[in-house]
Design a protein around this motif. Structure first.
Motif, PDB file in Angstrom:
ATOM      1  N   ILE A 203     -29.147 -79.131  68.972  1.00  0.00           N
ATOM      2  CA  ILE A 203     -29.028 -79.755  67.661  1.00  0.00           C
ATOM      3  C   ILE A 203     -27.961 -79.002  66.881  1.00  0.00           C
ATOM      4  N   LEU A 216     -28.201 -84.805  67.762  1.00  0.00           N
ATOM      5  CA  LEU A 216     -29.324 -84.534  68.662  1.00  0.00           C
ATOM      6  C   LEU A 216     -28.819 -84.810  70.072  1.00  0.00           C
ATOM      7  N   GLU A 253     -38.949 -79.195  66.683  1.00  0.00           N
ATOM      8  CA  GLU A 253     -37.743 -79.907  66.251  1.00  0.00           C
ATOM      9  C   GLU A 253     -38.090 -81.332  65.787  1.00  0.00           C
TER      10      GLU A 253
END
Length: 414
Positions: A203, A216, A253
């Motif tokens: 990321i 991403l 995340e």
């Protein structure tokens, strides 16, 4: 005035074209798309450029987005446990900040700049037969188009290529609305999430066509649970799949991604390719020769985030070799020497990247674990992404790794 043709308008082709143009060369650039087609098209890559690569852009005065792009001041590593935990989770600080600019923004801007400065831009896909003709009218032809028919002119270097098949299935989403990591909200960092036996999630903050965003990026071991993006055409489905996998494998995340949305309809990308080193001289049917640039000749997997960095460093190295050569002919021997000059540092990127694609040996796991307790180790590992030659001195030999960790531990307790 020497005439040079560059085929391919990515990081390396455009940086080299602008560099040569600034030195007074007559440069023709072939691109298969116009600036607007690039600007409003699909994302082409992920990219996080570290300080050394950014400096090459600064040196040429083409760092047009430096004040706008997020400053990435750290690089974090998290390792997923089997139960959604994070047995390893740390962030190292970078000595000089990194930045990511969506290549749609950068390449479109550079294409416009090249044309505005009087460069000849030819918007046309190039075939081998085209280069056969052009090689007789230019002093030097450089191929910087890393995909398509032209790459087949460059023979695979079996001695320098460890793999013959893709080692990761790649899936990218550009998003708005990602929250900060709660443990380090005060600075931006690239996050490397390692899921043993499954793959990796990266990321990174970026500047895209609609401003600040985040990327991403899943890298899945082929045939594994992340290798599910082939055939997915709908961008919304692509993002939903990305988030589903985050919730399953990297819940920490996913927790900050519950409100994300794609930056635009072109904000997704999926694919795979085999990491390959090729011989630098391409031979044309009519007897001419061309020189391969950047990922035409050294294509590494993106697992270490070196693609755009290597492209920038290759362009800078080739620019120096061309300028230093003066008015002598750009023959095959010069082409080989020019590539070998770049390979002197590029080989360390390839060695490190190929090592990261394999299951990590015990001493590397120990090093990554130690970085969680020893900030100096975390910082050095993070800064290796800027200068991968440093890894040679401590990361590949288990005894050197152990000695390094012991020396840092000793100095931190003394």
């Amino acid at each position: 005035m020497r005439k040079i043709l560059i085929v391919g308008a990515g990081q390396s082709g455009l940086q080299l074209a602008l560099g040569l143009q600034s030195r007074g060369y007559e440069v023709t650039l072939m691109s298969n798309r116009t600036a607007d087609e690039v600007r409003y098209g699909r994302v082409m890559s992920t990219q996080c450029m570290f300080d050394m690569a950014l400096q090459h852009e600064r040196d040429l005065g083409i760092n047009f987005w430096e004040s706008q792009a997020p400053r990435i001041e750290g690089l974090g590593v998290s390792v997923a446990g089997p139960d959604g935990s994070r047995p390893i989770d740390w962030v190292g600080r970078l000595d000089g900040y990194a930045q990511s600019v969506d290549q749609r923004v950068k390449m479109a801007g550079w294409l416009d700049t090249f044309a505005q400065r009087g460069g000849q831009l030819v918007v046309h896909g190039a075939a081998v037969s085209d280069l056969d003709y052009f090689s007789r009218t230019y002093d030097l032809v450089l191929v910087a188009a890393g995909k398509g028919e032209l790459v087949s002119m460059f023979e695979r270097d079996a001695e320098r290529s460890v793999y013959s098949e893709p080692q990761r299935a790649l899936a990218v989403s550009y998003v708005h609305g990602l929250g900060p990591r709660p443990e380090h909200p005060e600075f931006d960092a690239v996050r490397c999430n390692l899921v043993p036996g499954v793959g990796e999630l990266f990321i990174m903050p970026t500047l895209t066509t609609s401003g600040r965003a985040d990327i991403l990026f899943w890298e899945g071991i082929p045939g594994g649970p992340l290798d599910v993006f082939q055939g997915v055409k709908d961008p919304a489905e692509h993002l939903a799949l990305t988030l589903e996998l985050m919730e399953r494998f990297t819940p920490w995340e996913y927790a900050r991604a519950t409100k994300v949305e794609l930056t635009d309809e072109g904000g997704t990308l999926a694919g795979r390719y085999a990491p390959t080193v090729r011989k630098p001289v391409g031979r044309l049917p009519g007897g001419g020769v061309v020189l391969g640039v950047a990922d035409v000749v050294v294509a590494n997997d993106p697992i270490t985030g070196q693609g755009s960095n290597s492209a920038s460093k290759c362009a800078a190295s080739y620019l120096a070799s061309i300028v230093e050569h003066g008015d002598r002919p750009f023959d095959e021997e010069w082409m080989r020497q020019t590539f070998e000059r770049y390979w002197e540092t590029a080989q360390y990127v390839t060695k490190w990247t190929n090592a990261m694609l394999a299951p990590p040996p015990e001493h590397i796991l120990n090093l990554i674990g130690a970085a969680g307790q020893l900030p100096a180790v975390a910082n050095r590992f993070a800064n290796g992404f800027n200068d991968p030659t440093d890894f040679e001195s401590y990361i590949f030999d288990p005894s050197k790794t152990a000695a390094y960790v012991e020396s840092v531990a000793a100095s931190s307790t003394s």
